[in-house]
Design a protein around this motif. Structure first.
Motif, PDB file in Angstrom:
ATOM      1  N   MET A 106      -0.224  94.411  22.193  1.00 14.14           N
ATOM      2  CA  MET A 106       0.107  95.804  22.517  1.00 14.14           C
ATOM      3  C   MET A 106       1.218  95.861  23.566  1.00 14.14           C
ATOM      4  N   ARG A 107       1.146  95.018  24.568  1.00 20.58           N
ATOM      5  CA  ARG A 107       2.183  94.987  25.611  1.00 20.58           C
ATOM      6  C   ARG A 107       3.525  94.552  25.012  1.00 20.58           C
ATOM      7  N   LYS A 108       3.478  93.557  24.129  1.00 21.38           N
ATOM      8  CA  LYS A 108       4.703  93.084  23.478  1.00 21.38           C
ATOM      9  C   LYS A 108       5.348  94.200  22.654  1.00 21.38           C
ATOM     10  N   ALA A 109       4.520  95.077  22.071  1.00 26.04           N
ATOM     11  CA  ALA A 109       5.018  96.187  21.255  1.00 26.04           C
ATOM     12  C   ALA A 109       5.443  97.378  22.119  1.00 26.04           C
ATOM     13  N   GLY A 110       5.323  97.251  23.435  1.00 26.17           N
ATOM     14  CA  GLY A 110       5.741  98.327  24.320  1.00 26.17           C
ATOM     15  C   GLY A 110       4.688  99.393  24.550  1.00 26.17           C
ATOM     16  N   GLU A 111       3.488  99.136  24.104  1.00 27.74           N
ATOM     17  CA  GLU A 111       2.397 100.100  24.305  1.00 27.74           C
ATOM     18  C   GLU A 111       1.878  99.956  25.731  1.00 27.74           C
ATOM     19  N   GLU A 112       1.821 101.068  26.440  1.00 28.16           N
ATOM     20  CA  GLU A 112       1.333 101.043  27.815  1.00 28.16           C
ATOM     21  C   GLU A 112      -0.103 101.544  27.919  1.00 28.16           C
ATOM     22  N   ASP A 113      -0.437 102.544  27.115  1.00 25.32           N
ATOM     23  CA  ASP A 113      -1.739 103.181  27.215  1.00 25.32           C
ATOM     24  C   ASP A 113      -2.483 103.036  25.890  1.00 25.32           C
ATOM     25  N   PHE A 114      -3.504 102.215  25.882  1.00 27.72           N
ATOM     26  CA  PHE A 114      -4.279 102.012  24.661  1.00 27.72           C
ATOM     27  C   PHE A 114      -5.719 101.714  25.051  1.00 27.72           C
ATOM     28  N   GLU A 115      -6.616 102.001  24.124  1.00 28.46           N
ATOM     29  CA  GLU A 115      -8.036 101.774  24.406  1.00 28.46           C
ATOM     30  C   GLU A 115      -8.511 100.468  23.776  1.00 28.46           C
ATOM     31  N   ASN A 116      -9.621  99.969  24.302  1.00 29.74           N
ATOM     32  CA  ASN A 116     -10.219  98.776  23.745  1.00 29.74           C
ATOM     33  C   ASN A 116     -10.858  99.113  22.411  1.00 29.74           C
ATOM     34  N   THR A 117     -10.408  98.471  21.363  1.00 25.83           N
ATOM     35  CA  THR A 117     -11.019  98.665  20.044  1.00 25.83           C
ATOM     36  C   THR A 117     -11.447  97.327  19.443  1.00 25.83           C
ATOM     37  N   VAL A 118     -11.721  96.364  20.304  1.00 22.65           N
ATOM     38  CA  VAL A 118     -12.202  95.055  19.867  1.00 22.65           C
ATOM     39  C   VAL A 118     -13.697  95.007  20.178  1.00 22.65           C
ATOM     40  N   TYR A 119     -14.485  94.792  19.135  1.00 27.45           N
ATOM     41  CA  TYR A 119     -15.940  94.765  19.267  1.00 27.45           C
ATOM     42  C   TYR A 119     -16.471  93.445  18.720  1.00 27.45           C
ATOM     43  N   SER A 120     -17.590  93.008  19.243  1.00 27.29           N
ATOM     44  CA  SER A 120     -18.292  91.892  18.621  1.00 27.29           C
ATOM     45  C   SER A 120     -19.415  92.475  17.783  1.00 27.29           C
ATOM     46  N   PHE A 121     -19.832  91.746  16.785  1.00 24.23           N
ATOM     47  CA  PHE A 121     -20.952  92.189  15.962  1.00 24.23           C
ATOM     48  C   PHE A 121     -22.185  92.350  16.847  1.00 24.23           C
ATOM     49  N   CYS A 122     -22.310  91.489  17.847  1.00 21.01           N
ATOM     50  CA  CYS A 122     -23.439  91.546  18.771  1.00 21.01           C
ATOM     51  C   CYS A 122     -23.434  92.849  19.577  1.00 21.01           C
ATOM     52  N   GLU A 123     -22.275  93.269  20.010  1.00 19.45           N
ATOM     53  CA  GLU A 123     -22.151  94.514  20.761  1.00 19.45           C
ATOM     54  C   GLU A 123     -22.647  95.701  19.940  1.00 19.45           C
ATOM     55  N   ILE A 124     -22.469  95.635  18.641  1.00 14.94           N
ATOM     56  CA  ILE A 124     -22.849  96.725  17.739  1.00 14.94           C
ATOM     57  C   ILE A 124     -24.306  96.605  17.295  1.00 14.94           C
ATOM     58  N   THR A 125     -24.749  95.388  16.996  1.00 12.65           N
ATOM     59  CA  THR A 125     -26.060  95.202  16.368  1.00 12.65           C
ATOM     60  C   THR A 125     -27.101  94.516  17.253  1.00 12.65           C
ATOM     61  N   GLY A 126     -26.638  93.839  18.294  1.00 13.58           N
ATOM     62  CA  GLY A 126     -27.560  93.083  19.134  1.00 13.58           C
ATOM     63  C   GLY A 126     -27.626  91.607  18.787  1.00 13.58           C
ATOM     64  N   TYR A 127     -26.837  91.154  17.804  1.00  9.93           N
ATOM     65  CA  TYR A 127     -26.847  89.736  17.437  1.00  9.93           C
ATOM     66  C   TYR A 127     -25.473  89.286  16.958  1.00  9.93           C
ATOM     67  N   ASP A 128     -25.124  88.027  17.330  1.00  7.16           N
ATOM     68  CA  ASP A 128     -23.920  87.388  16.802  1.00  7.16           C
ATOM     69  C   ASP A 128     -24.187  86.962  15.368  1.00  7.16           C
ATOM     70  N   VAL A 129     -23.113  86.675  14.645  1.00  4.99           N
ATOM     71  CA  VAL A 129     -23.233  86.170  13.279  1.00  4.99           C
ATOM     72  C   VAL A 129     -22.759  84.720  13.294  1.00  4.99           C
ATOM     73  N   MET A 130     -23.716  83.806  13.171  1.00  4.17           N
ATOM     74  CA  MET A 130     -23.419  82.376  13.222  1.00  4.17           C
ATOM     75  C   MET A 130     -22.475  81.955  12.098  1.00  4.17           C
ATOM     76  N   ASP A 131     -21.780  80.857  12.333  1.00  2.30           N
ATOM     77  CA  ASP A 131     -20.882  80.307  11.321  1.00  2.30           C
ATOM     78  C   ASP A 131     -21.689  79.417  10.374  1.00  2.30           C
ATOM     79  N   PRO A 132     -21.736  79.768   9.081  1.00  4.07           N
ATOM     80  CA  PRO A 132     -22.513  78.960   8.145  1.00  4.07           C
ATOM     81  C   PRO A 132     -21.751  77.752   7.605  1.00  4.07           C
ATOM     82  N   TYR A 133     -20.480  77.620   7.976  1.00  5.11           N
ATOM     83  CA  TYR A 133     -19.649  76.561   7.404  1.00  5.11           C
ATOM     84  C   TYR A 133     -20.335  75.202   7.521  1.00  5.11           C
ATOM     85  N   GLY A 134     -20.411  74.496   6.388  1.00  4.22           N
ATOM     86  CA  GLY A 134     -20.988  73.168   6.339  1.00  4.22           C
ATOM     87  C   GLY A 134     -22.496  73.138   6.189  1.00  4.22           C
ATOM     88  N   LYS A 135     -23.099  74.314   6.146  1.00  2.00           N
ATOM     89  CA  LYS A 135     -24.557  74.377   6.014  1.00  2.00           C
ATOM     90  C   LYS A 135     -24.938  74.689   4.565  1.00  2.00           C
TER      91      LYS A 135
END
Length: 182
Positions: A106-135
């Motif tokens: 955002m700073r590189k694009a010249g944006e000075e005023d922006f809100e946080n719109t990055v969420y984790s699944f845990c923040e929304i649901t109460g749990y992370d989503v594990m990586d199943p790769y290799g399982k």
């Protein structure tokens, strides 16, 4: 005058296991709720451009009625970070990384005023989503159920009903609107 679509991007590490599943599940949930004007995509922090979906993810999606033949992984870009209405990460660790990455984009694009719109699944649901790769495939099924179980909370947390376009009254839906595919 057309209304600009709002883009929600799911992010994991390689964009071959979790985030493609989340992408499809949200697309289906939006169709089921008749919510229009929301663009859903997925990407990976370390994705190799053009990789296909993990065969076990594909298997689990297909056994749940989804079609994912055309999926190609994407590496998350500054443009995606800048243009997204919301970025939903599979883990808190991804979120920490992407908060900085989005701020820099955002700073590189010249944006000075922006809100946080990055969420984790845990923040929304109460749990992370594990990586199943290799399982085993049962782990992929478990991850699918975690993601599926969080879609209602995600739709509510992101305020999607309030930003979605009002559906037009018409007859039967077109076949392409009822298919669950990437």
């Amino acid at each position: 005058m057309s209304v600009k679509k709002r883009k929600i991007i799911f992010v994991c590490t390689g964009n071959t296991c979790r985030s493609p599943m989340a992408e499809l599940l949200l697309k289906k949930a939006l169709i089921d709720r008749n919510l229009k004007g929301i663009d859903v995509a997925s990407a990976g922090i370390q994705a190799k451009r053009g990789d296909t979906i993990n065969p076990k993810s594909k298997f689990v999606l297909e056994e749940n009625g989804f079609i994912c033949e055309e999926f190609k992984s994407r590496k998350l870009t500054d443009k995606m970070l800048k243009d997204a209405y919301a970025i939903v990460c599979m883990t808190e660790k991804h979120r920490e990384y992407l908060l900085d990455a989005r701020w820099n984009a955002m700073r590189k694009a010249g944006e000075e005023d922006f809100e946080n719109t990055v969420y984790s699944f845990c923040e929304i649901t109460g749990y992370d989503v594990m990586d199943p790769y290799g399982k085993d495939v049962d782990c992929y099924r478990y991850v699918f159920r975690l993601l599926e179980g969080g879609m209602s909370a995600l739709i509510d947390k992101l305020g999607i009903p309030a930003i979605a376009q009002k559906p037009k009254k018409r007859g039967r839906p077109k076949k392409s609107e009822t298919e669950n595919k990437i």
